[in-house]
Design an enzyme around this catalytic site. Sequence first.
Site, PDB file in Angstrom:
ATOM      1  N   ARG A   3       1.785   8.685  12.672  1.00  0.00           N
ATOM      2  CA  ARG A   3       1.207  10.066  13.151  1.00  0.00           C
ATOM      3  C   ARG A   3      -0.544  10.283  13.271  1.00  0.00           C
ATOM      4  O   ARG A   3      -1.005  10.599  14.247  1.00  0.00           O
ATOM      5  CB  ARG A   3       2.093  11.148  12.484  1.00  0.00           C
ATOM      6  N   TYR A  44       0.854  -1.142   0.125  1.00  0.00           N
ATOM      7  CA  TYR A  44      -0.144   0.065   0.003  1.00  0.00           C
ATOM      8  C   TYR A  44       0.892   1.241  -0.020  1.00  0.00           C
ATOM      9  O   TYR A  44       0.480   2.205  -0.730  1.00  0.00           O
ATOM     10  CB  TYR A  44      -1.177   0.062   1.303  1.00  0.00           C
ATOM     11  N   ARG A  59     -10.418   4.258   9.045  1.00  0.00           N
ATOM     12  CA  ARG A  59      -9.355   3.741   8.236  1.00  0.00           C
ATOM     13  C   ARG A  59      -8.305   3.127   9.097  1.00  0.00           C
ATOM     14  O   ARG A  59      -8.191   4.010  10.119  1.00  0.00           O
ATOM     15  CB  ARG A  59      -9.066   4.887   7.237  1.00  0.00           C
ATOM     16  N   PHE A  76      14.557  20.049  -1.766  1.00  0.00           N
ATOM     17  CA  PHE A  76      13.159  19.358  -1.871  1.00  0.00           C
ATOM     18  C   PHE A  76      12.995  17.935  -1.253  1.00  0.00           C
ATOM     19  O   PHE A  76      11.923  17.698  -0.798  1.00  0.00           O
ATOM     20  CB  PHE A  76      12.870  19.235  -3.275  1.00  0.00           C
TER      21      PHE A  76
HETATM   22  C1  PS7 Z   1       4.451  15.109  -6.158  1.00  0.00           C
HETATM   23  C2  PS7 Z   1       5.750  16.289  -4.459  1.00  0.00           C
HETATM   24  C3  PS7 Z   1      11.109  13.003  -3.274  1.00  0.00           C
HETATM   25  C4  PS7 Z   1      12.262  10.662  -4.150  1.00  0.00           C
HETATM   26  C5  PS7 Z   1      -0.451  14.059  -2.488  1.00  0.00           C
HETATM   27  C6  PS7 Z   1       7.088  13.274  -1.607  1.00  0.00           C
HETATM   28  C7  PS7 Z   1      -1.577  11.141   0.296  1.00  0.00           C
HETATM   29  C8  PS7 Z   1       3.398  10.958   2.638  1.00  0.00           C
HETATM   30  O1  PS7 Z   1      -2.313  10.743   3.859  1.00  0.00           O
HETATM   31  O2  PS7 Z   1      -0.756  15.081   2.717  1.00  0.00           O
HETATM   32  O3  PS7 Z   1      -3.577  12.765   3.377  1.00  0.00           O
HETATM   33  O4  PS7 Z   1      -2.468  12.651   5.654  1.00  0.00           O
HETATM   34  O5  PS7 Z   1       0.018  14.507   4.971  1.00  0.00           O
HETATM   35  C9  PS7 Z   1       3.999  14.921  -3.792  1.00  0.00           C
HETATM   36  C10 PS7 Z   1      10.443  10.721  -2.531  1.00  0.00           C
HETATM   37  C11 PS7 Z   1       0.548  12.041  -3.068  1.00  0.00           C
HETATM   38  C12 PS7 Z   1       6.136  10.927  -0.935  1.00  0.00           C
HETATM   39  C13 PS7 Z   1       0.967  10.443  -0.021  1.00  0.00           C
HETATM   40  C14 PS7 Z   1       2.634  14.172  -4.053  1.00  0.00           C
HETATM   41  C15 PS7 Z   1       9.429  11.404  -1.729  1.00  0.00           C
HETATM   42  C16 PS7 Z   1      -0.681  11.235  -2.949  1.00  0.00           C
HETATM   43  C17 PS7 Z   1       4.719  11.653  -0.389  1.00  0.00           C
HETATM   44  C18 PS7 Z   1       1.933  14.104  -2.818  1.00  0.00           C
HETATM   45  C19 PS7 Z   1       8.183  10.948  -2.340  1.00  0.00           C
HETATM   46  C20 PS7 Z   1      -0.670  10.053  -1.979  1.00  0.00           C
HETATM   47  C21 PS7 Z   1       1.652  13.543   1.415  1.00  0.00           C
HETATM   48  C22 PS7 Z   1       3.811  10.717   0.160  1.00  0.00           C
HETATM   49  O6  PS7 Z   1       1.217  13.370   2.911  1.00  0.00           O
HETATM   50  O7  PS7 Z   1      -1.027  12.799   3.472  1.00  0.00           O
HETATM   51  C23 PS7 Z   1       4.687  15.594  -4.674  1.00  0.00           C
HETATM   52  C24 PS7 Z   1      11.353  11.429  -3.412  1.00  0.00           C
HETATM   53  C25 PS7 Z   1       0.580  13.284  -2.892  1.00  0.00           C
HETATM   54  C26 PS7 Z   1       6.941  11.681  -1.591  1.00  0.00           C
HETATM   55  C27 PS7 Z   1      -0.198  10.644  -0.454  1.00  0.00           C
HETATM   56  C28 PS7 Z   1       1.385  11.260   0.911  1.00  0.00           C
HETATM   57  C29 PS7 Z   1       2.010  12.508   0.877  1.00  0.00           C
HETATM   58  C30 PS7 Z   1       2.684  11.266   1.316  1.00  0.00           C
HETATM   59  P1  PS7 Z   1      -2.503  12.124   4.044  1.00  0.00           P
HETATM   60  P2  PS7 Z   1      -0.160  14.090   3.574  1.00  0.00           P
HETATM   61 MN    MN Z   2      -5.251   8.548   0.727  1.00  0.00          MN
HETATM   62 MN    MN Z   3      -2.072  14.947   6.240  1.00  0.00          MN
END
Ligand code: PS7
Ligand code: MN
Ligand code: MN
Length: 352
Positions: free
Chosen positions: A199, A152, A209, A269
């Site tokens: 968290r 997941y 969930r 970043f």
């Molecule tokens: C494209 C920057 C950079 C190699 C929206 C960044 C939600 C933790 O579950 O909003 O709503 O509480 O607090 C970000 C690795 C993904 C992983 C994932 C896209 C790092 C949709 C972030 C972010 C890879 C699925 C946000 C994974 O947390 O979540 C971009 C390198 C989105 C990254 C989701 C979660 C991100 C997450 P929630 P949050």
């Molecule tokens: Mn989600």
């Molecule tokens: Mn969040």
Amino acid sequence: VNSRDPDKESENLKQCFYYLNMTSRSFSSVIQELNPELLVPVAIFYLVLRGLDTIEDDMTIPLQKKEPLLRDFDKILFKDGWNFNGNGPDEKDRELLVHFDVVVTEFKLIKPAYQKIILDITKKMGNGMADYCNNAEFNENGVDTIKDYEMYCHYVAGLVGEGCTRLFVESKLANPALLQRPELSESMGQFLQKTNIIRDLQEDFHDKRRFYPKEIWSKHVTNFEDLFDPKNVKAALNCTSEMVLNAIQKADECLFYMAGIKDQSVFNFVAIPQVMAIATLELVFQNPKVFTGVVKITKGDACQLMVESSQNLRTVCEVFKRYARRISKKNNPADPNFLDISIACGKIEQFI
Ligand code: PS7
Ligand code: MN
Ligand code: MN
Ligand code: MN
Ligand code: MN
Ligand code: MN
């Protein structure tokens, strides 16, 4: 330092940044400080995935409607004017989908090579999310095994790591060798997602969930909801410890990954969220407040971490070591994972 050039931005692009600032606390600033070559593609990538996640999180959409929306979300990026009036659990995220046409418009204007990467990741993530929300067992009981849990996390975060890496390499801002080590970008995503799941335990439970795998929680309590009963707090803290242990085990791979980034803005970043994650893991470790609400690192700590992680690999390693040491200090000899946690922290402390 913000890298945007508002004089050259269309009204539509300004709208995209408006929704970026609205939907993200943690990513909006680091995205807007990115190298100008990647600033817009990464902002659009974020908004596309934020839109997709809002559909996934909307528990009021019936399954028959949700499944095709998730599976075909990549095709939405070709539908001019597309938007969605849902019930997103968060009003700000809902608002983004109501005005999603601005994202579709901007997506068409980015370089085809970047479009291709975003489309590919969106398609894989949407299908992965759909597989999970289709699974009745997952809906009622959450994930079973650690393997399912990590699968997941792969769909919702490991894939983001893959997509970001491909964007960095395509723009020549990262070492192409990173593409030969996909487990490193996977670990970057897993680390952030697992920290988020630990968290958000109480908030997610409130929303019906559960992401903690049964393989872990069942060693500590009989029923998942027992984690929230104050009389089980010792067992619940041991469960959190095991989740933290699972998350920090690949911290070294995250440090290896960051060694492959050439550009300073890309380094910031990728490093800032990782440093916030290890600080969050230290905060949730042995902290009973995770069973009653959401704990967050203080503004002051966040500011200091931002400065430290915006330098170089050495300063980021120092931060990792500092938090590993703090976790070790809080480690409880009565915890069944005491030894493994101590070994995992020792490994980080010896990294450089
Ligand atoms: C494209 C920057 C950079 C190699 C929206 C960044 C939600 C933790 O579950 O909003 O709503 O509480 O607090 C970000 C690795 C993904 C992983 C994932 C896209 C790092 C949709 C972030 C972010 C890879 C699925 C946000 C994974 O947390 O979540 C971009 C390198 C989105 C990254 C989701 C979660 C991100 C997450 P929630 P949050
Ligand atoms: Mn989600
Ligand atoms: Mn969040
Ligand atoms: Mn979400
Ligand atoms: Mn969450
Ligand atoms: Mn809630």
